[in-house]
Design a protein around this motif. Structure first.
Motif, PDB file in Angstrom:
ATOM      1  N   LEU A 143      -1.842   4.895  -2.680  1.00  0.00           N
ATOM      2  CA  LEU A 143      -3.079   4.640  -3.407  1.00  0.00           C
ATOM      3  C   LEU A 143      -3.280   3.162  -3.722  1.00  0.00           C
ATOM      4  O   LEU A 143      -4.415   2.677  -3.798  1.00  0.00           O
ATOM      5  N   SER A 144      -2.186   2.437  -3.921  1.00  0.00           N
ATOM      6  CA  SER A 144      -2.280   1.009  -4.240  1.00  0.00           C
ATOM      7  C   SER A 144      -2.313   0.136  -3.011  1.00  0.00           C
ATOM      8  O   SER A 144      -2.651  -1.050  -3.097  1.00  0.00           O
ATOM      9  N   ARG A 541      -6.877   1.946 -14.025  1.00  0.00           N
ATOM     10  CA  ARG A 541      -6.039   2.383 -12.904  1.00  0.00           C
ATOM     11  C   ARG A 541      -5.883   1.331 -11.808  1.00  0.00           C
ATOM     12  O   ARG A 541      -6.778   0.525 -11.549  1.00  0.00           O
ATOM     13  N   SER A 543      -5.579   0.477  -7.918  1.00  0.00           N
ATOM     14  CA  SER A 543      -6.132   1.060  -6.704  1.00  0.00           C
ATOM     15  C   SER A 543      -6.324  -0.015  -5.658  1.00  0.00           C
ATOM     16  O   SER A 543      -6.630  -1.170  -5.981  1.00  0.00           O
ATOM     17  N   GLY A 547     -11.035   0.716  -8.803  1.00  0.00           N
ATOM     18  CA  GLY A 547     -10.053   0.642  -9.856  1.00  0.00           C
ATOM     19  C   GLY A 547     -10.228  -0.601 -10.715  1.00  0.00           C
ATOM     20  O   GLY A 547     -11.252  -1.279 -10.675  1.00  0.00           O
ATOM     21  N   PRO A 570      -2.232   5.178 -11.231  1.00  0.00           N
ATOM     22  CA  PRO A 570      -3.328   5.646 -10.374  1.00  0.00           C
ATOM     23  C   PRO A 570      -3.547   7.151 -10.448  1.00  0.00           C
ATOM     24  O   PRO A 570      -4.674   7.629 -10.268  1.00  0.00           O
TER      25      PRO A 570
END
Length: 599
Positions: A143-144, A541, A543, A547, A570
């Motif tokens: 996700l990152s 969050r 992202s 984000g 996240p």
């Protein structure tokens, strides 16, 4: 976890009288004692902020200021006694937040406990310690967009943050924990130090039943699924928090100032054009009191927590432009994700009346017995109060074909990650509104949804930084969440029907649980009685796309500001969250050191 304040109030008053809060250690209490500039200003002396402060101040050439809204933890014995964690919500060490009316809880508003003291929520929680499954961290990496968040990369930070220590009673726990799954960091972690009558029943039932109720030797081994002994941030019968492990031991560092009882009113942009540069912190000790500004020469580290971090950002003009404009706050950065994506674990108490008289129900009914148990802890750190109320716990995948998963992607991080949780308590644990019966013996099975799909918000109610924000976790707001909770109720009933329970305890569903005979009635029971585990995450969050922060935890769209706390998660961990916060803080400290060429 939620408060047991109705049952414990009378005891708590006596406890505070016996053990008043005192302030010791090198801390600052007045704005006049501040320097005008520090290399790093850490906003929040909680779980993450304590760890980052320790690691950055290791370099004697770096100056660090920690700003904490609450008081010092040192000298407050109520924070030290593990069992008394259930008494802390609603007291001076709690922010005393309340949610907005929750439609998924039939319009109820519920207390929302957050630590208002050095150590933050690690000083007031019920101590359970999990690092999260391997799946969770690998999902974060995806996700990152940064493999630095994968388990293989963060394992060293987990091992750097905590270590396994013997339980308070010093007994041999071979087979109940895996020492190789643990590290050598400052946070002390142990299995329960006061075995309870139900412990062997829970663990041996898991070994007999297998399947969805299989035994798990160590939840910190990478796979969270199964039933096993609770692991908690406790060493030698005392709470091990961010403050006790990381911050209190380094109060004597000459390059570290810890300012308590002080709010951050806003962050100030020092750039006259172009990209905003957020390197100035405005401070106050009362709503109408004087404002003092401090500059961070290298960067600000915002570690004010899942509620405080988005509140401070919004007060500073960083957030949803429509919301900021409605309050007359000049917009510095329009980012609708600030304060959004709030996730938390809903929790429900399922009560069973039992025939055993060995439960600790009478400790909650008899103030003399309660006081004697405190005295035992004070004398030699033994007895019931060396642990939090639950010694055993289980995490579960939903059954194949579960209607909760119909038409949606599985919200858990993978095969080693859970959907639901059960915690086994050897008494009537008054979580929520149901009072403890005056007589009888009970076992409580707390059920929770640990991979919820509901998402909520944190928004400003006022431009006053001392006003509480609007907190809407949106509990049980999706079809998945309510159906998963219903399945957790079924699992509690099925597990308590196991043969070993029937030999002596002979548990019988009690109260509303006994009346919830259909899935629809179980759903109604959940909506009427659920509270929460106090595991909020996600309001700033991380992202790769959208984000609030990037993979280095830098606030997107500005310079000079990094966020380090559970708000950057996240997705929500399918377990208790404090262990993951320490991992984030340890990695963040290294990211900061690298960015500024610090050893």
């Amino acid at each position: 976890m939620p408060s047991m304040r109705n049952t414990y109030l009378s005891f708590l008053l006596a406890v505070f009288a016996l053990f008043p809060l005192g302030v010791f250690g090198r801390v600052i209490t007045s704005l006049s004692q501040l320097q005008t500039q520090y290399d790093f200003v850490i906003i929040g002396g909680g779980t993450a902020g304590s760890a980052v402060a320790n690691r950055l101040s290791e370099n004697a050439d770096v100056s660090v200021l920690v700003v904490e809204a609450g008081d010092n933890n040192v000298g407050n014995t109520n924070l030290e006694i593990p069992f008394l964690g259930v008494t802390l919500p609603g007291t001076s060490v709690d922010w005393n937040f309340t949610t907005t009316a929750q439609s998924g809880l039939n319009g109820r508003s519920i207390p929302y406990t957050r630590g208002f003291v050095l150590g933050g929520s690690s000083s007031v929680n019920l101590l359970t310690y999990h690092r999260g499954s391997d799946d969770l961290w690998n999902r974060w990496a995806q996700l990152s967009g940064d493999q630095g968040w994968s388990w293989n990369s963060v394992e060293k930070y987990y091992r750097k943050s905590s270590r396994l220590v013997p339980p308070a009673d010093g007994r041999d726990v071979t087979g109940l924990v895996n020492p190789s799954a643990h590290g050598n960091g400052p946070v002390e972690v142990s299995v329960p130090g006061f075995p309870l009558p139900i412990d062997d029943i829970v663990l041996n039932s898991a070994k007999q039943l297998g399947g969805r109720f299989n035994f798990n030797q160590d939840f910190n081994g990478g796979n969270i699924i199964g039933i096993g002994y609770m692991q908690s941030a406790i060493g030698e019968g005392e709470r091990s928090s961010g403050a006790t492990a990381y911050l209190n031991p380094v109060f004597d560092r000459s390059n570290l100032d810890v300012l308590i009882n002080t709010r951050v009113t806003k962050l100030v942009n020092s750039a006259t054009s172009g990209t905003p540069h957020m390197n100035i912190v405005e401070l106050a000790q009362s709503s109408g009191g004087p404002r003092v500004r401090v500059t961070a020469g290298k960067e600000i580290v915002l570690s004010a927590g899942v509620i405080g971090t988005p509140q401070i950002l919004q007060l500073s003009g960083i957030g949803n432009a429509n919301d900021l404009n409605a309050l007359g706050i000049p917009v510095i950065l329009n980012n609708a994700d600030v304060g959004a994506n709030l996730a938390d674990h809903p929790l429900l108490a399922n009560y069973f009346q039992v025939q055993s008289t060995g439960t600790w129900d009478d400790v909650l009914r008899d103030s003399n017995l309660f006081g004697q148990t405190i005295g035992q802890w004070q004398a030699d750190k033994t007895g019931l109060f060396v642990d939090s109320p639950g010694n055993t716990v289980g995490f579960f995948k939903l059954p194949a074909g579960s209607p909760a998963l119909s038409g949606i992607q599985d919200p858990s991080s993978g095969p080693k990650s859970a959907h639901t949780e059960l915690i086994f308590v050897d008494a009537f644990a008054p979580f929520g509104s149901v009072p403890q019966p005056a007589t009888g013996n009970f076992v409580t099975v707390l059920s929770a949804v640990v991979s919820p799909t509901s998402r909520g918000t944190v928004k400003l109610a006022s431009t006053d930084p001392f006003a509480k924000p609007l907190i809407n976790p949106n509990f049980l707001g999706t079809n998945f969440d309510i159906k998963a909770m219903v399945q957790a109720i079924h699992d509690a009933l099925d597990f308590m029907a196991a043969p070993l329970w029937q030999q002596d305890f002979k548990p019988v569903p009690f109260g509303d649980l006994a009346s919830a005979t259909t899935d629809d009635l179980k759903a109604t029971f959940a909506r009427e009685q659920s509270v929460n585990v106090n595991h909020p995450v996600g309001t700033a969050r991380m992202s790769a796309n959208g984000g609030v922060v990037d993979a280095n935890l830098l606030l997107k769209g500005v310079s000079g500001l990094r966020i380090v706390d559970a708000s950057i998660f996240p997705v929500i961990p399918e377990c208790h969250v404090q262990g993951a916060v320490y991992i984030v803080a340890e990695r963040a400290a290294d990211l900061i050191k690298t960015a500024h060429n610090l050893s």
